[in-house]
Design an enzyme around this catalytic site. Structure first.
Site, short mmCIF file in Angstrom:
data_model
loop_
_atom_site.label_atom_id
_atom_site.label_comp_id
_atom_site.label_asym_id
_atom_site.label_seq_id
_atom_site.Cartn_x
_atom_site.Cartn_y
_atom_site.Cartn_z
CE LYS A 1 -4.69 1.75 -0.70
NZ LYS A 1 -3.99 0.37 -0.25
CB SER B 1 -4.37 1.52 4.09
OG SER B 1 -3.36 1.08 2.90
CB SER C 1 -0.93 0.01 1.29
OG SER C 1 -2.26 -0.88 1.13
#
Length: 464
Positions: free
Chosen positions: A106, A163, A103
């Protein structure tokens, strides 16, 4: 033979003097009639490029060797530590190995969305409708249903704090029309930032097999980033969007009124967690971001940033074994930086540089314009070291033509700091310290005549 060459040289110089004399004579004739044609002389003499290197007194600096995983007692696949303002690396452990970032991917989605807002292409209160693709996302999510509507800001918080994969996909599709079009933006942005190994297949960091089959990319590849790539991306976030902490420091967020529990920030190291019982042993002074990541392929990852005493550090650890371990290892990396280094200013903003006090100027009321440094210059040095051994080289623009505005670039200066272990360079602009107006044509004409006479007498002098 020597005599013939000498005779030829004298004849050549005589022809040059004759040409200059004729030109001056014609100039005076025109002066008596019309002066307008004489503007051809207004350029004057061309400016030259100035360059100087001025070493100062060298003093012994504290040396610093790049640490190893063993010396820091790190248990990770890769790690990096960067000083944010200069990009100076203080730790480099397998930092160029491309690995699954989970993640932390992101962060690129966050950067693009905030850029869209900054550029006025998107507003925080714009309403986004959830698509089928977003509603089918697995992993960390806020359980968006197809057709749900939320603002850009609400989805951004869910992405940055919780997230949330579904929130990330919803934003990506709203910005670019589809997630794969957004992925093109991500890869293009990575190239512009100088990220060498980064490659994205989606906006979330999920593995290809975990994406809805209908929305998987045709190419059988996975998202990868090196620790260096992640650090470069983090540096752009903190420099281009210094208000990033508005979102990354949110400890918890209730996404919907009906939700029984709020989203809890996965970043246990936030300084604000020092008063929360379950997180206080991980809370780190000055830490205000950035992003955690976890998949089976990636292990536990964390990109962190903290600021103390005016120095901001960016750390990345990849492939830690447990959720807690990624924060424990990050603390080791950050402690190494804050305990051993500091940022020292070598040159103040708007400084006058010896040997480059002025730049030559054409067509100005003055033949020169005062020059100063556009910004301050700082270096990351071992604690207790000095920056007295900084050297510099300057290059002034030789094509400057009035009018000149205060703050306009007139050249560049490159400063170099060395100790026995490394070398750092920093280039900043030299800018005009004042406005310089364009001279009137009459002044330019007489300046040109004066230059002709100066050349004439110089030529005569060189004959003897």
């Amino acid at each position: 033979m020597k005599e013939n060459n000498y005779t030829k040289t004298r004849q050549h110089k005589k022809r040059q003097i004759m040409k200059k004399t004729i030109a001056i004579f014609i100039g005076f004739q025109l002066l008596c009639g019309t002066l307008a044609p004489m503007m051809m002389f207004a350029e004057g003499k061309a400016a030259t490029t100035a360059a100087t290197t001025t070493p100062t007194t060298t003093a012994a600096d504290i040396s610093s060797k790049m640490p190893t995983a063993a010396s820091l007692n790190l248990e990770v696949s890769s790690a990096i530590l960067m000083e944010a303002s200069t990009g100076k690396l203080l730790v480099d452990i397998n930092a160029d190995v491309a690995l699954p970032p989970a993640s932390m991917t992101k962060m690129m989605a966050e950067y693009i969305v905030t850029e869209q807002v900054k550029q006025g292409k998107l507003k925080w209160d714009t309403v986004v409708t959830t698509s089928e693709n977003a509603s089918k996302a697995i992993g960390s999510r806020i359980f968006l249903a197809q057709g749900d509507q939320h603002t850009v800001e609400e989805l951004f918080i869910a992405m940055a704090v919780g997230s949330a994969n579904d929130a990330t996909i919803a934003l990506a599709e709203h910005v670019a029309g589809s997630e794969q079009e957004f992925v093109k933006m991500m890869n293009d942005t990575a190239k512009k930032m100088g990220m060498k190994s980064a490659y994205f297949i989606n906006s979330t960091g999920l593995s290809r097999a975990d994406m809805p089959e209908k929305y998987r990319p045709a190419e059988d590849r996975e998202t990868v980033m090196s620790a260096r790539d992640v650090a470069i991306l983090a540096q752009h976030i903190v420099k281009d969007h210094p208000d990033f902490g508005k979102f990354t420091t949110i400890q918890s967020y209730k996404f919907r009124e009906r939700d029984k529990a709020p989203i809890i920030n996965y970043n246990w190291m936030l300084e604000s967690n020092k008063n929360i019982q379950s997180f206080k042993k991980y809370a780190y002074e000055g830490l205000d971001g950035l992003k955690t990541g976890h998949t089976i392929a990636a292990g536990m990852c964390f990109a962190g940033t903290a600021e103390r005493n005016g120095m901001r550090l960016i750390s990345v650890v990849m492939g830690a074994k447990t959720e807690a371990k990624r924060f424990i290892e990050t603390k080791k990396v950050l402690d190494y930086g804050f305990n051993n280094f500091e940022v020292k200013q070598a040159v103040a903003s708007k400084s006058v540089v010896q040997g480059a006090e002025t730049a030559k100027l054409k067509k100005g009321k003055s033949k020169k314009v005062a020059a100063v440094t556009e910004s301050a210059v700082s270096f990351v040095v071992p604690k207790g070291a000095n920056v007295d051994n900084v050297t510099f080289t300057t290059k002034l623009d030789d094509t400057l033509i009035a009018p000149i505005k205060k703050g306009q670039k007139v050249g560049e200066i490159t400063y170099t700091y060395k100790n026995d272990q490394n070398e750092q360079k920093e280039t900043v602009n030299l800018v005009a310290a004042e406005d310089v107006e364009k001279a009137g044509w009459l002044r330019l004409f007489f300046r040109a005549i004066g230059d002709f006479f100066a050349d004439l007498f110089s030529g005569i002098k060189n004959l003897f």
